[in-house]
Write a protein that holds these residues in place. Structure first.
Motif, PDB file in Angstrom:
ATOM      1  N   SER A 207      -8.084  17.326 -10.767  1.00  0.00           N
ATOM      2  CA  SER A 207      -8.071  15.932 -11.233  1.00  0.00           C
ATOM      3  C   SER A 207      -7.288  15.022 -10.295  1.00  0.00           C
ATOM      4  N   SER A 208      -7.003  15.513  -9.093  1.00  0.00           N
ATOM      5  CA  SER A 208      -6.191  14.719  -8.157  1.00  0.00           C
ATOM      6  C   SER A 208      -6.882  13.420  -7.755  1.00  0.00           C
ATOM      7  N   SER A 209      -8.225  13.420  -7.724  1.00  0.00           N
ATOM      8  CA  SER A 209      -8.927  12.180  -7.363  1.00  0.00           C
ATOM      9  C   SER A 209      -8.695  11.102  -8.420  1.00  0.00           C
ATOM     10  N   GLY A 210      -8.733  11.491  -9.706  1.00  0.00           N
ATOM     11  CA  GLY A 210      -8.476  10.528 -10.765  1.00  0.00           C
ATOM     12  C   GLY A 210      -7.037  10.055 -10.767  1.00  0.00           C
ATOM     13  N   ILE A 211      -6.098  10.980 -10.546  1.00  0.00           N
ATOM     14  CA  ILE A 211      -4.688  10.601 -10.482  1.00  0.00           C
ATOM     15  C   ILE A 211      -4.444   9.668  -9.305  1.00  0.00           C
ATOM     16  N   GLY A 212      -5.096   9.968  -8.169  1.00  0.00           N
ATOM     17  CA  GLY A 212      -4.947   9.099  -7.008  1.00  0.00           C
ATOM     18  C   GLY A 212      -5.519   7.712  -7.246  1.00  0.00           C
ATOM     19  N   SER A 213      -6.694   7.649  -7.866  1.00  0.00           N
ATOM     20  CA  SER A 213      -7.307   6.349  -8.160  1.00  0.00           C
ATOM     21  C   SER A 213      -6.450   5.539  -9.129  1.00  0.00           C
ATOM     22  N   GLY A 214      -5.975   6.211 -10.194  1.00  0.00           N
ATOM     23  CA  GLY A 214      -5.113   5.513 -11.144  1.00  0.00           C
ATOM     24  C   GLY A 214      -3.821   5.047 -10.513  1.00  0.00           C
ATOM     25  N   SER A 215      -3.241   5.867  -9.660  1.00  0.00           N
ATOM     26  CA  SER A 215      -2.001   5.488  -8.986  1.00  0.00           C
ATOM     27  C   SER A 215      -2.217   4.287  -8.070  1.00  0.00           C
ATOM     28  N   MET A 216      -3.339   4.288  -7.355  1.00  0.00           N
ATOM     29  CA  MET A 216      -3.622   3.162  -6.464  1.00  0.00           C
ATOM     30  C   MET A 216      -3.815   1.876  -7.255  1.00  0.00           C
ATOM     31  N   ILE A 217      -4.527   1.959  -8.386  1.00  0.00           N
ATOM     32  CA  ILE A 217      -4.730   0.787  -9.232  1.00  0.00           C
ATOM     33  C   ILE A 217      -3.393   0.241  -9.718  1.00  0.00           C
ATOM     34  N   VAL A 218      -2.543   1.126 -10.221  1.00  0.00           N
ATOM     35  CA  VAL A 218      -1.259   0.697 -10.778  1.00  0.00           C
ATOM     36  C   VAL A 218      -0.382   0.069  -9.707  1.00  0.00           C
ATOM     37  N   PHE A 219      -0.220   0.757  -8.582  1.00  0.00           N
ATOM     38  CA  PHE A 219       0.720   0.282  -7.563  1.00  0.00           C
ATOM     39  C   PHE A 219       0.265  -1.037  -6.954  1.00  0.00           C
ATOM     40  N   ILE A 220      -1.000  -1.105  -6.559  1.00  0.00           N
ATOM     41  CA  ILE A 220      -1.481  -2.316  -5.895  1.00  0.00           C
ATOM     42  C   ILE A 220      -1.533  -3.484  -6.870  1.00  0.00           C
ATOM     43  N   TYR A 221      -1.955  -3.231  -8.099  1.00  0.00           N
ATOM     44  CA  TYR A 221      -2.052  -4.302  -9.092  1.00  0.00           C
ATOM     45  C   TYR A 221      -0.684  -4.897  -9.393  1.00  0.00           C
ATOM     46  N   LEU A 265      -0.307  -9.908   0.946  1.00  0.00           N
ATOM     47  CA  LEU A 265      -1.621  -9.342   1.254  1.00  0.00           C
ATOM     48  C   LEU A 265      -1.501  -8.169   2.221  1.00  0.00           C
ATOM     49  N   VAL A 266      -0.651  -8.305   3.233  1.00  0.00           N
ATOM     50  CA  VAL A 266      -0.438  -7.212   4.181  1.00  0.00           C
ATOM     51  C   VAL A 266       0.149  -5.999   3.464  1.00  0.00           C
ATOM     52  N   LEU A 267       1.063  -6.265   2.532  1.00  0.00           N
ATOM     53  CA  LEU A 267       1.657  -5.170   1.754  1.00  0.00           C
ATOM     54  C   LEU A 267       0.597  -4.442   0.934  1.00  0.00           C
ATOM     55  N   VAL A 268      -0.314  -5.197   0.336  1.00  0.00           N
ATOM     56  CA  VAL A 268      -1.397  -4.599  -0.446  1.00  0.00           C
ATOM     57  C   VAL A 268      -2.308  -3.762   0.449  1.00  0.00           C
ATOM     58  N   LEU A 269      -2.647  -4.287   1.619  1.00  0.00           N
ATOM     59  CA  LEU A 269      -3.518  -3.551   2.539  1.00  0.00           C
ATOM     60  C   LEU A 269      -2.863  -2.264   3.018  1.00  0.00           C
ATOM     61  N   ILE A 270      -1.572  -2.317   3.321  1.00  0.00           N
ATOM     62  CA  ILE A 270      -0.863  -1.115   3.753  1.00  0.00           C
ATOM     63  C   ILE A 270      -0.831  -0.076   2.635  1.00  0.00           C
ATOM     64  N   ALA A 271      -0.530  -0.542   1.414  1.00  0.00           N
ATOM     65  CA  ALA A 271      -0.494   0.378   0.276  1.00  0.00           C
ATOM     66  C   ALA A 271      -1.869   0.993   0.037  1.00  0.00           C
ATOM     67  N   GLY A 272      -2.923   0.179   0.104  1.00  0.00           N
ATOM     68  CA  GLY A 272      -4.275   0.702  -0.081  1.00  0.00           C
ATOM     69  C   GLY A 272      -4.640   1.734   0.959  1.00  0.00           C
ATOM     70  N   ALA A 273      -4.297   1.455   2.228  1.00  0.00           N
ATOM     71  CA  ALA A 273      -4.597   2.405   3.300  1.00  0.00           C
ATOM     72  C   ALA A 273      -3.832   3.717   3.110  1.00  0.00           C
ATOM     73  N   MET A 274      -2.580   3.622   2.667  1.00  0.00           N
ATOM     74  CA  MET A 274      -1.790   4.834   2.446  1.00  0.00           C
ATOM     75  C   MET A 274      -2.372   5.675   1.311  1.00  0.00           C
ATOM     76  N   PHE A 275      -2.761   5.032   0.219  1.00  0.00           N
ATOM     77  CA  PHE A 275      -3.330   5.779  -0.902  1.00  0.00           C
ATOM     78  C   PHE A 275      -4.654   6.423  -0.516  1.00  0.00           C
ATOM     79  N   LEU A 276      -5.479   5.715   0.241  1.00  0.00           N
ATOM     80  CA  LEU A 276      -6.753   6.296   0.668  1.00  0.00           C
ATOM     81  C   LEU A 276      -6.534   7.491   1.588  1.00  0.00           C
ATOM     82  N   ALA A 277      -5.539   7.382   2.477  1.00  0.00           N
ATOM     83  CA  ALA A 277      -5.241   8.507   3.369  1.00  0.00           C
ATOM     84  C   ALA A 277      -4.733   9.708   2.576  1.00  0.00           C
ATOM     85  N   ILE A 278      -3.875   9.452   1.578  1.00  0.00           N
ATOM     86  CA  ILE A 278      -3.351  10.540   0.756  1.00  0.00           C
ATOM     87  C   ILE A 278      -4.478  11.192  -0.042  1.00  0.00           C
ATOM     88  N   ARG A 279      -5.379  10.370  -0.599  1.00  0.00           N
ATOM     89  CA  ARG A 279      -6.513  10.915  -1.353  1.00  0.00           C
ATOM     90  C   ARG A 279      -7.397  11.770  -0.468  1.00  0.00           C
TER      91      ARG A 279
END
Length: 289
Positions: A207-221, A265-279
């Motif tokens: 279920s790591s994909s779901g946990i990763g998606s939920g984590s990305m939603i929470v952090f970036i939002y 916006l740059v902070l959001v992009l960096i966070a998104g890129a990090m979460f995608l790399a981790i996923r």
């Protein structure tokens, strides 16, 4: 050999679906990119319309900006950790329950999302303030002698943010856990794996994909939260979003406010890129395992 008729049919279907989605893509793209490009241009302009980098120099040399950045990251990380701690067991319980029971509980979990965030935030203000329901109940029961500082601070802001984001975290995690083949878990149990070992070695990795998606939603939002810190923070919790509002309302400095917006916006992009790399790394590890 490829069938030419089949290839033409596939191309025709692909073109048809692209034509159907093109208007929506253009509309969303223009409505999303136009404000971003406008803010980006304003961040490089002075009040008289001259090109400058002074807006970025001003915000990056200000201690208030770095303080707001630290508060923003702290709120987002604490909200994420709390949602993971509360949401993963809740999603696991829902995935293990019967479908009818799980659906009813999901409706209860989703109920807060059907209410305005402003109403919910003021609801927490009523509950958490010094004369609120929680402090009054605890004092009446003799648990506390003085009211607890539950609002107008980091704690109250965190409670409001977790309340808003927890359903958004649970949904993708529950969906991922629900898709796990029960035979895999039963096979592990038949080989002697206990409950916690099944959770750690099977359920969480699958279920790591779901946990990763939920984590990305929470952090970036939560990086851009404004209403909850403004109401429950009481002026003492000031993330970047509040810093932008005060820069505009107090100083009417569109250039500095736009530069802060670009920084966010740059902070959001960096966070998104990090979460995608981790996923991606987590997915590769699961496949190799």
């Amino acid at each position: 050999m490829n069938n030419p008729g089949l290839l033409r049919e596939q191309k025709r279907e692909r073109f048809f679906f692209i034509a159907l989605t093109a208007p929506a893509i253009v509309l969303v793209g223009v409505s999303a990119m136009a404000p971003v490009l406008w803010i980006l241009s304003q961040s490089f302009l002075t009040l008289t319309g001259e090109a400058t980098l002074s807006n970025y120099e001003k915000i990056l040399s200000s201690g208030l900006t770095w303080s707001a950045l630290g508060v923003t990251l702290a709120l987002s990380l604490c909200t994420l950790v709390t949602c993971v701690v509360l949401g993963v067991p809740l999603a696991l319980a829902l995935a293990s329950a019967r479908r009818r029971v799980a659906n009813r509980v999901l409706i209860l979990i989703m109920l807060p999302l059907w209410t305005s965030i402003l109403v919910r935030t003021y609801g927490w203000l009523v509950l958490l303030r010094r004369e609120g329901v929680i402090n009054t109940t605890l004092a009446s029961a003799g648990v506390i002698d003085e009211p607890l500082p539950l609002v107008y601070n980091f704690t109250g802001t965190l409670i409001g943010m977790v309340h808003y984001m927890l359903p958004l975290f649970v949904l993708p995690v529950y969906a991922a856990m629900r898709d796990i083949d029960g035979n895999v878990v039963r096979a592990a149990a038949s080989l002697g794996a206990g409950f916690w070992r099944c959770v750690a070695t099977i359920i969480l990795p699958l279920s790591s994909s779901g946990i990763g998606s939920g984590s990305m939603i929470v952090f970036i939002y939560t990086l851009g939260f404004f209403i909850t810190p403004a109401v429950l923070g009481g002026g003492k919790v000031n993330p970047i979003a509040i810093r932008i509002e005060r820069t505009l309302s107090t100083f009417q400095d569109w250039g500095s406010a736009s530069a802060l917006g670009v920084l966010l916006l740059v902070l959001v992009l960096i966070a998104g890129a990090m979460f995608l790399a981790i996923r991606r790394l987590a997915g590769e590890r699961v496949q190799h395992a």
